[in-house]
Design an enzyme around this catalytic site. Structure first.
Site, PDB file in Angstrom:
ATOM      1  N   ARG A  91       0.824  -1.326  -0.305  1.00  0.00           N
ATOM      2  CA  ARG A  91       0.193  -0.033  -0.035  1.00  0.00           C
ATOM      3  C   ARG A  91       0.988   1.259  -0.110  1.00  0.00           C
ATOM      4  O   ARG A  91       0.503   2.122  -0.829  1.00  0.00           O
ATOM      5  CB  ARG A  91      -0.966   0.090   1.295  1.00  0.00           C
ATOM      6  CG  ARG A  91      -2.041  -1.000   1.060  1.00  0.00           C
ATOM      7  CD  ARG A  91      -2.935  -0.806   2.366  1.00  0.00           C
ATOM      8  NE  ARG A  91      -2.134  -1.168   3.665  1.00  0.00           N
ATOM      9  CZ  ARG A  91      -2.517  -0.801   5.034  1.00  0.00           C
ATOM     10  NH1 ARG A  91      -3.588  -0.153   5.150  1.00  0.00           N
ATOM     11  NH2 ARG A  91      -1.769  -1.181   5.765  1.00  0.00           N
ATOM     12  N   LYS A 119      -3.813 -18.574   3.272  1.00  0.00           N
ATOM     13  CA  LYS A 119      -5.001 -19.165   4.208  1.00  0.00           C
ATOM     14  C   LYS A 119      -5.026 -18.065   5.080  1.00  0.00           C
ATOM     15  O   LYS A 119      -4.449 -17.282   5.739  1.00  0.00           O
ATOM     16  CB  LYS A 119      -4.680 -20.352   4.451  1.00  0.00           C
ATOM     17  CG  LYS A 119      -3.517 -20.790   5.132  1.00  0.00           C
ATOM     18  CD  LYS A 119      -3.093 -20.220   6.447  1.00  0.00           C
ATOM     19  CE  LYS A 119      -3.660 -20.081   7.579  1.00  0.00           C
ATOM     20  NZ  LYS A 119      -3.391 -19.298   8.475  1.00  0.00           N
TER      21      LYS A 119
END
Length: 426
Positions: free
Chosen positions: A68, A128
């Site tokens: 970001r 995951k």
């Protein structure tokens, strides 16, 4: 020096050598046309999950990273020796030289960026849990983007399932005969700060999301099915957001009447460190050959098997699979307590390579679970046979199990993404 002392010393030397090499693997030269990976997110898990395993794979080159904050991405790339930095996640996907992307973003961003990556034609290794809930899982793993003959590969990084120790463990499990199973996973209390993303509901946080992704997945494999119901789930919420669980204890009912339990704690005391699985089989008739005995005509052998898999999540560091069998000989069909003979057998097995289990597959003792996973991911991308895999049904079932647990705990499901994939041609 006694034989047992020599064996113990050799075991300790092997342990030290193996664990040193896990973090300091020998680096192999790259092929002339390796798969080039891009990373979406400067996450802490990346060195362990991809950068170190890539060093020992000649067909994998980590080329670019985006975060970001571009400044953070640049510092991250310099620290870890990644050649290129992208200005944005989308820039990685738009880069024509990138074949695959690894997505270790917060859970709440998995759905959107996995779909964006697939749309861009990139193969996706997805951390995951795959997504935030079963609705997202159904939409992602049944996406039309995965249906074409040349569709990109999508894999949820349930890395522990790729290690030879898991294959060996499951060779002793008979799913149809499992009556009870329990999977536990702990994280020491000092590991994550109170405001860690694991405690942020908007980002898909929660112990069930983080630790439950392992334990729920393990139970579905042990039983060979998804649970019919979560009968109970007790949670304790974190201090940052009352919608996010810090620990959980869940009990599921599986087809055939078996019961599975799972526990996890993101702030566990130090006496709870080992991630273990316990499995109990119902009494089952087995052959005399399997029992290692001769049986007179009119009699049969019954076995009750119990298994403990110690350190199932990271077996590369150290693990043990203990198999305890109780046998009895009885008249055929006699279900009473009477037995002609009873005895027991126990053994402990370990497998750091497939060779240890007499299976012809690549591997080294120092390969972590993530390296075994990367081997199969590359095989799939290259169109080669994969001996171990986590398919879309596996990933959907894991999220269904987690959703069941949240519903039983009366906590909200993690929020569904508002992202809508563009239509073809858009």
């Amino acid at each position: 020096m006694s034989t047992s002392s020599i064996s113990t010393m050799a075991s300790l030397i092997g342990l030290a050598s193996r664990n040193w090499l896990i973090f300091n693997p020998p680096e192999l030269p790259k092929s002339t046309t390796p798969l080039r990976f891009g990373i979406l997110g400067a996450a802490d898990i990346v060195p362990q999950a991809l950068l170190l395993p890539a060093k020992t794979h000649s067909d994998v080159l980590v080329q670019i990273v985006a975060a970001r904050d571009p400044k953070k991405a640049k510092a991250y790339a310099q620290k870890h020796g990644i050649p290129e930095v992208a200005e944005s996640y989308q820039d990685v996907l738009d880069n024509a030289t990138i074949d695959c992307v690894y997505i270790p973003l917060p859970n709440g961003l998995h759905y959107e960026w996995a779909l964006r990556a697939l749309k861009a034609g990139k193969h996706v290794l997805l951390e995951k849990p795959s997504v935030n809930n079963a609705t997202e899982a159904e939409a992602l793993f049944k996406s039309p983007l995965l249906n074409s003959p040349k569709a990109p590969v999508l894999l949820e990084a349930a890395h522990y399932l790729f290690h030879p120790a898991w294959t060996v463990f499951m060779s002793y499990v008979t799913p149809a005969d499992v009556v009870n199973a329990k999977a536990v996973l702990w994280v020491p209390r000092w590991k994550f700060a109170a405001d860690d993303i694991r405690y942020r509901y908007d980002l898909g946080g929660g112990a069930l999301m983080d630790l439950g992704a392992y334990t729920a997945s393990a139970l579905t494999h042990v039983f060979g099915a998804i649970a019919e119901e979560c009968e109970e789930c007790v949670t304790q919420v974190g201090s940052y957001d009352p919608r996010c669980d810090r620990l959980f204890k869940a009990r599921f009912r599986f087809p055939g009447g078996g019961h599975g339990e799972m526990e996890g704690d993101l702030k566990a005391p130090l006496d709870r460190m080992s991630p273990d699985i316990y499995v109990v089989h119902r009494p089952a008739v087995v052959s005399a050959v399997d029992a290692g005995v001769e049986v007179p005509e009119g009699q049969e052998v019954v076995r009750i098997r119990k298994i403990k898999f110690k350190t199932f999540v990271q077996p590369s560091y150290m693990h043990a699979i203990q198999i305890d069998d109780e046998f009895l000989i009885r008249k055929i069909g006699d279900t009473s307590e009477h037995a002609v003979k009873k005895w027991a057998k126990s053994k402990t097995v370990k497998s750091y390579t497939f060779r240890d289990a007499s299976i012809d597959q690549p591997g080294e003792p120092h390969w972590p679970t993530y390296r075994y996973q990367l081997e199969q991911f590359v095989n799939k991308v290259r169109g080669r046979e994969t001996q171990q895999w986590v398919d879309g049904v596996d990933s959907i079932n894991t999220m269904k199990m987690i959703d069941m647990a949240y519903a039983a705990a009366k906590l909200p499901l993690r929020p569904t993404s508002g992202y809508t994939p563009p239509k073809d041609g858009a």
